[in-house]
Motif scaffolding. Structure first.
Motif, PDB file in Angstrom:
ATOM      1  N   GLY A 144       2.537  -1.663  11.485  1.00  0.00           N
ATOM      2  CA  GLY A 144       3.935  -1.466  11.172  1.00  0.00           C
ATOM      3  C   GLY A 144       4.645  -0.765  12.313  1.00  0.00           C
ATOM      4  O   GLY A 144       4.036  -0.369  13.300  1.00  0.00           O
ATOM      5  N   GLN A 145       5.958  -0.592  12.147  1.00  0.00           N
ATOM      6  CA  GLN A 145       6.758  -0.009  13.220  1.00  0.00           C
ATOM      7  C   GLN A 145       6.677   1.514  13.237  1.00  0.00           C
ATOM      8  O   GLN A 145       7.078   2.145  14.214  1.00  0.00           O
ATOM      9  CB  GLN A 145       8.229  -0.444  13.083  1.00  0.00           C
ATOM     10  N   GLY A 146       6.175   2.096  12.170  1.00  0.00           N
ATOM     11  CA  GLY A 146       6.036   3.547  12.080  1.00  0.00           C
ATOM     12  C   GLY A 146       7.197   4.187  11.338  1.00  0.00           C
ATOM     13  O   GLY A 146       8.331   3.723  11.401  1.00  0.00           O
ATOM     14  N   THR A 147       6.884   5.262  10.631  1.00  0.00           N
ATOM     15  CA  THR A 147       7.917   6.023   9.931  1.00  0.00           C
ATOM     16  C   THR A 147       7.650   7.512  10.167  1.00  0.00           C
ATOM     17  O   THR A 147       6.506   7.969  10.089  1.00  0.00           O
ATOM     18  CB  THR A 147       7.941   5.691   8.424  1.00  0.00           C
ATOM     19  N   GLN A 148       8.697   8.237  10.480  1.00  0.00           N
ATOM     20  CA  GLN A 148       8.554   9.645  10.838  1.00  0.00           C
ATOM     21  C   GLN A 148       8.424  10.517   9.593  1.00  0.00           C
ATOM     22  O   GLN A 148       9.215  10.396   8.653  1.00  0.00           O
ATOM     23  CB  GLN A 148       9.764  10.111  11.654  1.00  0.00           C
ATOM     24  N   VAL A 149       7.426  11.376   9.612  1.00  0.00           N
ATOM     25  CA  VAL A 149       7.266  12.404   8.585  1.00  0.00           C
ATOM     26  C   VAL A 149       7.351  13.757   9.280  1.00  0.00           C
ATOM     27  O   VAL A 149       6.573  14.033  10.197  1.00  0.00           O
ATOM     28  CB  VAL A 149       5.928  12.271   7.844  1.00  0.00           C
ATOM     29  N   SER A 150       8.301  14.572   8.868  1.00  0.00           N
ATOM     30  CA  SER A 150       8.479  15.890   9.469  1.00  0.00           C
ATOM     31  C   SER A 150       8.376  16.944   8.372  1.00  0.00           C
ATOM     32  O   SER A 150       9.065  16.849   7.349  1.00  0.00           O
ATOM     33  CB  SER A 150       9.841  15.991  10.156  1.00  0.00           C
ATOM     34  N   VAL A 151       7.523  17.915   8.601  1.00  0.00           N
ATOM     35  CA  VAL A 151       7.311  18.981   7.630  1.00  0.00           C
ATOM     36  C   VAL A 151       7.746  20.298   8.260  1.00  0.00           C
ATOM     37  O   VAL A 151       7.241  20.692   9.318  1.00  0.00           O
ATOM     38  CB  VAL A 151       5.834  19.077   7.198  1.00  0.00           C
ATOM     39  N   SER A 152       8.703  20.948   7.641  1.00  0.00           N
ATOM     40  CA  SER A 152       9.196  22.229   8.163  1.00  0.00           C
ATOM     41  C   SER A 152       8.372  23.369   7.572  1.00  0.00           C
ATOM     42  O   SER A 152       8.029  23.355   6.388  1.00  0.00           O
ATOM     43  CB  SER A 152      10.671  22.411   7.826  1.00  0.00           C
ATOM     44  N   SER A 153       8.078  24.334   8.431  1.00  0.00           N
ATOM     45  CA  SER A 153       7.226  25.452   7.989  1.00  0.00           C
ATOM     46  C   SER A 153       8.062  26.573   7.380  1.00  0.00           C
ATOM     47  O   SER A 153       9.277  26.554   7.459  1.00  0.00           O
ATOM     48  CB  SER A 153       6.412  25.979   9.157  1.00  0.00           C
ATOM     49  N   VAL A 213       0.857  -1.180   0.000  1.00  0.00           N
ATOM     50  CA  VAL A 213       0.000   0.000   0.000  1.00  0.00           C
ATOM     51  C   VAL A 213       0.896   1.233   0.000  1.00  0.00           C
ATOM     52  O   VAL A 213       1.972   1.236   0.605  1.00  0.00           O
ATOM     53  CB  VAL A 213      -0.962   0.004   1.202  1.00  0.00           C
ATOM     54  N   TYR A 214       0.444   2.256  -0.717  1.00  0.00           N
ATOM     55  CA  TYR A 214       1.202   3.494  -0.843  1.00  0.00           C
ATOM     56  C   TYR A 214       0.374   4.668  -0.323  1.00  0.00           C
ATOM     57  O   TYR A 214      -0.854   4.638  -0.378  1.00  0.00           O
ATOM     58  CB  TYR A 214       1.568   3.768  -2.295  1.00  0.00           C
ATOM     59  N   LEU A 215       1.059   5.678   0.146  1.00  0.00           N
ATOM     60  CA  LEU A 215       0.392   6.926   0.508  1.00  0.00           C
ATOM     61  C   LEU A 215       1.194   8.062  -0.117  1.00  0.00           C
ATOM     62  O   LEU A 215       2.312   8.345   0.324  1.00  0.00           O
ATOM     63  CB  LEU A 215       0.299   7.104   2.019  1.00  0.00           C
ATOM     64  N   LEU A 216       0.631   8.677  -1.131  1.00  0.00           N
ATOM     65  CA  LEU A 216       1.254   9.840  -1.755  1.00  0.00           C
ATOM     66  C   LEU A 216       0.729  11.083  -1.057  1.00  0.00           C
ATOM     67  O   LEU A 216      -0.484  11.316  -1.033  1.00  0.00           O
ATOM     68  CB  LEU A 216       0.936   9.885  -3.241  1.00  0.00           C
ATOM     69  N   MET A 217       1.636  11.844  -0.498  1.00  0.00           N
ATOM     70  CA  MET A 217       1.265  13.025   0.275  1.00  0.00           C
ATOM     71  C   MET A 217       1.772  14.266  -0.448  1.00  0.00           C
ATOM     72  O   MET A 217       2.982  14.459  -0.567  1.00  0.00           O
ATOM     73  CB  MET A 217       1.857  12.938   1.681  1.00  0.00           C
ATOM     74  N   ASP A 218       0.850  15.051  -0.931  1.00  0.00           N
ATOM     75  CA  ASP A 218       1.178  16.301  -1.627  1.00  0.00           C
ATOM     76  C   ASP A 218       0.764  17.494  -0.772  1.00  0.00           C
ATOM     77  O   ASP A 218      -0.033  17.365   0.142  1.00  0.00           O
ATOM     78  CB  ASP A 218       0.454  16.373  -2.981  1.00  0.00           C
ATOM     79  N   SER A 219       1.310  18.652  -1.120  1.00  0.00           N
ATOM     80  CA  SER A 219       0.967  19.897  -0.416  1.00  0.00           C
ATOM     81  C   SER A 219       1.052  19.722   1.088  1.00  0.00           C
ATOM     82  O   SER A 219       0.146  20.098   1.835  1.00  0.00           O
ATOM     83  CB  SER A 219      -0.441  20.355  -0.816  1.00  0.00           C
ATOM     84  N   LEU A 220       2.144  19.151   1.528  1.00  0.00           N
ATOM     85  CA  LEU A 220       2.308  18.854   2.952  1.00  0.00           C
ATOM     86  C   LEU A 220       2.320  20.128   3.783  1.00  0.00           C
ATOM     87  O   LEU A 220       2.854  21.171   3.371  1.00  0.00           O
ATOM     88  CB  LEU A 220       3.583  18.053   3.174  1.00  0.00           C
ATOM     89  N   LYS A 221       1.753  20.010   4.972  1.00  0.00           N
ATOM     90  CA  LYS A 221       1.667  21.117   5.914  1.00  0.00           C
ATOM     91  C   LYS A 221       2.418  20.759   7.183  1.00  0.00           C
ATOM     92  O   LYS A 221       2.623  19.568   7.484  1.00  0.00           O
ATOM     93  CB  LYS A 221       0.208  21.406   6.251  1.00  0.00           C
TER      94      LYS A 221
END
Length: 119
Positions: free
Chosen positions: A110-119, A78-86
């Protein structure tokens, strides 16, 4: 034993994109649905999106129109495409699987994966 392996997290600037992947493996199982949840610091884990075996999708309101979930049934991925991240999308993203092993229901994280979005 069924396992989920996630990949694709990282650091991105606001407005950017990331694609998460999650591969299910191990044993003889049938996938009913797969999805993504996220948990930000100090907050509860919440649904982001899911997709069932028929291809029907469901999205949380904050990500509608920006995120796209898809599946490759042949690859149990399974995929998750994330656009226009905030900035507020910053969280640990967890893959989730609902399935069947024979007549027994199966729920795997799952074990988790970090997503970090800088402002």
């Amino acid at each position: 034993q069924v396992q989920l392996v996630e990949s694709g997290g990282g650091l991105v600037q606001a407005g950017g994109s990331l694609r998460l992947s999650c591969v299910a493996s191990g044993g003889d199982f049938r996938i009913v649905a797969m999805g993504w949840y996220r948990q930000a610091p100090g907050k509860q884990r919440e649904l982001v999106a899911n997709i069932n075996s028929g291809g029907s999708t469901n999205y949380a309101d904050p990500v509608k129109g920006r995120f796209t979930i898809s599946r490759d049934n042949a690859k149990n991925t399974v995929y998750l495409l994330m656009d226009s991240l905030k900035f507020e999308d910053t969280a640990v993203y967890y893959c989730n699987l609902h399935g069947m092993v024979g007549f027994r229901q199966l729920v795997v994280w799952g074990q988790g994966t970090q997503v970090s979005v800088s402002s």
